[in-house]
Design an enzyme around this catalytic site. Structure first.
Site, PDB file in Angstrom:
ATOM      1  CD  GLU A   1      -2.969  -1.220   2.184  1.00 32.40           C
ATOM      2  OE1 GLU A   1      -2.851  -0.412   3.127  1.00 32.40           O
ATOM      3  OE2 GLU A   1      -3.887  -2.048   2.099  1.00 32.40           O
TER       4      GLU A   1
ATOM      5  CE  LYS B   1     -10.877  -2.938   3.120  1.00 26.74           C
ATOM      6  NZ  LYS B   1     -10.070  -4.087   3.621  1.00 26.74           N
TER       7      LYS B   1
END
Length: 425
Positions: A207, A337
């Protein structure tokens, strides 16, 4: 009103930020407008999230190909939705849900259904000549999200010894989104310099956060505090800290095993309490395992009044689980999400339920991303006020931040941004 009729649907296999295949969908309307969307993929996944359909053919992409999902889009899904009105999002998503017919999208794959759902919305927005956030959220969509910025990676997102998955900086002193990004980038680069001076690697994880081979949570937090101060900021006025513990990854037989510790739920809650007393931590995600309901209740009772406690694996963007969590007072915020549930309509329904229950909603990326910026638009369209989309390196992460900076510039004086501690209130 003129209908935005779907004329063509096409899916292809592309690569995500980890070099694994994912699904990209393009939809064309009869008026020539098009929409394209690509679907992210998670490494740390909840047991109950919608299924990401993979081919399991070890001769292609180590078994991670998505040709089955692509075939579903180009076949059964295309046949069902060609001729439908792209502006009727709920009807399209209902058709996708019914075509799949399972509770977890296991027939067609959430990677197939979400790609179609998002591409359809984008095509409709383009047909109306509107940015996606305005099309989805209307004239009241003007709240810039507060960023929770990952700066050190651990857990399954990095090849180091850190058990906790993400260490985040929260730019509470910034008065605008673009200022929050600037301040955070300055801390990021100061942290790089500190790591180099101490002989640590400055390689980054999935990330975009640094992945130094340090062993303790406390050392990671100390390094971040040092970086904040080196950038001429303070943890009193400018930055708070956040964690994504991803505790399900080290929970077994009702014991949490990490950093040479073996703790019960009660002991882990006490550990967190002491950590929050020592460091300016104001947000913690997946601090208890998705299976440890009693632990979540203990944690929420102990820290819920002073710390944002975000459930990701606990809720997996699923309304049934969110409702249960609210009723039983587990956590006080929900990570959203879209690929955990598989359609845009279900995503917004989950956000609505979260807000109506008095919980905070945090729009989130996945560890395997693409250059797609849809979540930036969802964050503003929903006025949720928070986004988590990685660090300040890797273009798959920066694409989302840069899109938000552009939108902030477009909104100008109409942009609202809640800083200080207002983002949690």
């Amino acid at each position: 009103m003129t209908k935005r009729i779907i004329n063509n649907v096409f899916a292809r296999e592309i690569l995500d930020s980890r070099g694994y295949p994912t699904v990209e969908v393009e939809i064309e309307l009869c008026d020539g407008a098009t929409g394209r969307a690509s679907v992210p993929s998670g490494a740390s996944t909840g047991k109950l999230e919608a299924l990401e359909l993979r081919d399991q053919d070890e001769k292609r992409y180590c078994g991670k190909g998505v040709l089955k999902a692509v075939k579903a889009v180009n076949g059964v899904i295309a046949n069902a939705i060609i001729g439908m009105d792209a502006a009727d999002q709920s009807t399209i998503d209902k058709a996708l849900i019914e075509l799949d017919g399972t509770r977890n999208k296991s027939k067609l794959g959430a990677n197939a259904t979400l790609g179609v759902s998002l591409a359809s919305a984008k095509a409709a927005a383009n047909s109306f000549k509107m940015p996606l956030y305005r099309y989805l959220g209307g004239e009241q969509a003007n709240v810039m999200p507060f960023p929770l910025i990952n700066i050190i990676n651990g857990g399954v997102h990095a090849d180091n010894k850190l058990d906790f998955q993400e260490f985040m900086i929260l730019p509470i002193g910034a008065e605008a989104f673009s200022e929050a990004i600037r301040m955070s980038a300055e801390v990021f680069h100061n942290l790089r310099s500190i790591l180099r001076k101490r002989g640590y690697s400055t390689n980054v994880g999935d990330e975009g956060g640094f992945a130094p081979n340090i062993e303790s949570t406390e050392e990671a937090l100390d390094l971040i505090v040092h970086a904040i101060e080196s950038a001429s900021y303070s943890t009193q006025n400018h930055f708070a800290l956040g964690l994504d513990v991803a505790s399900s990854t080290f929970y077994k037989n009702k014991i949490y095993k990490f950093a040479n510790k073996e703790l019960t739920s009660e002991e882990l809650v006490e550990y967190y309490y002491n950590l929050v007393e020592k460091y300016p931590i104001t947000s913690m995600e997946d601090a208890m395992s998705e299976d440890d309901y009693e632990g979540w209740k203990l944690l929420t009772a102990k820290l819920g009044s002073k710390v944002q406690l975000v459930g990701d694996d606990l809720f997996v963007t699923n309304c049934e689980l969110i409702r249960k969590g609210i009723e039983e007072k587990m956590a006080n915020a929900v990570l959203i999400k879209p690929n955990q549930i598989g359609t845009l309509t279900e995503t917004f329904t989950a956000i609505g339920m979260t807000k109506s229950g008095g919980y905070k909603a945090v729009i989130s990326h996945r560890s395997g991303e693409t250059e797609d910026t849809t979540i930036s638009h969802i964050a503003i369209a929903s006025n949720c006020g928070q986004i988590k989309t990685g660090s300040l390196s890797r273009s798959d992460r920066l694409a989302k931040y840069n899109e938000l900076i552009r939108i902030e510039g477009t909104l100008e004086r109409n942009a609202k941004y809640y800083y200080g501690l207002a983002w949690t209130s």
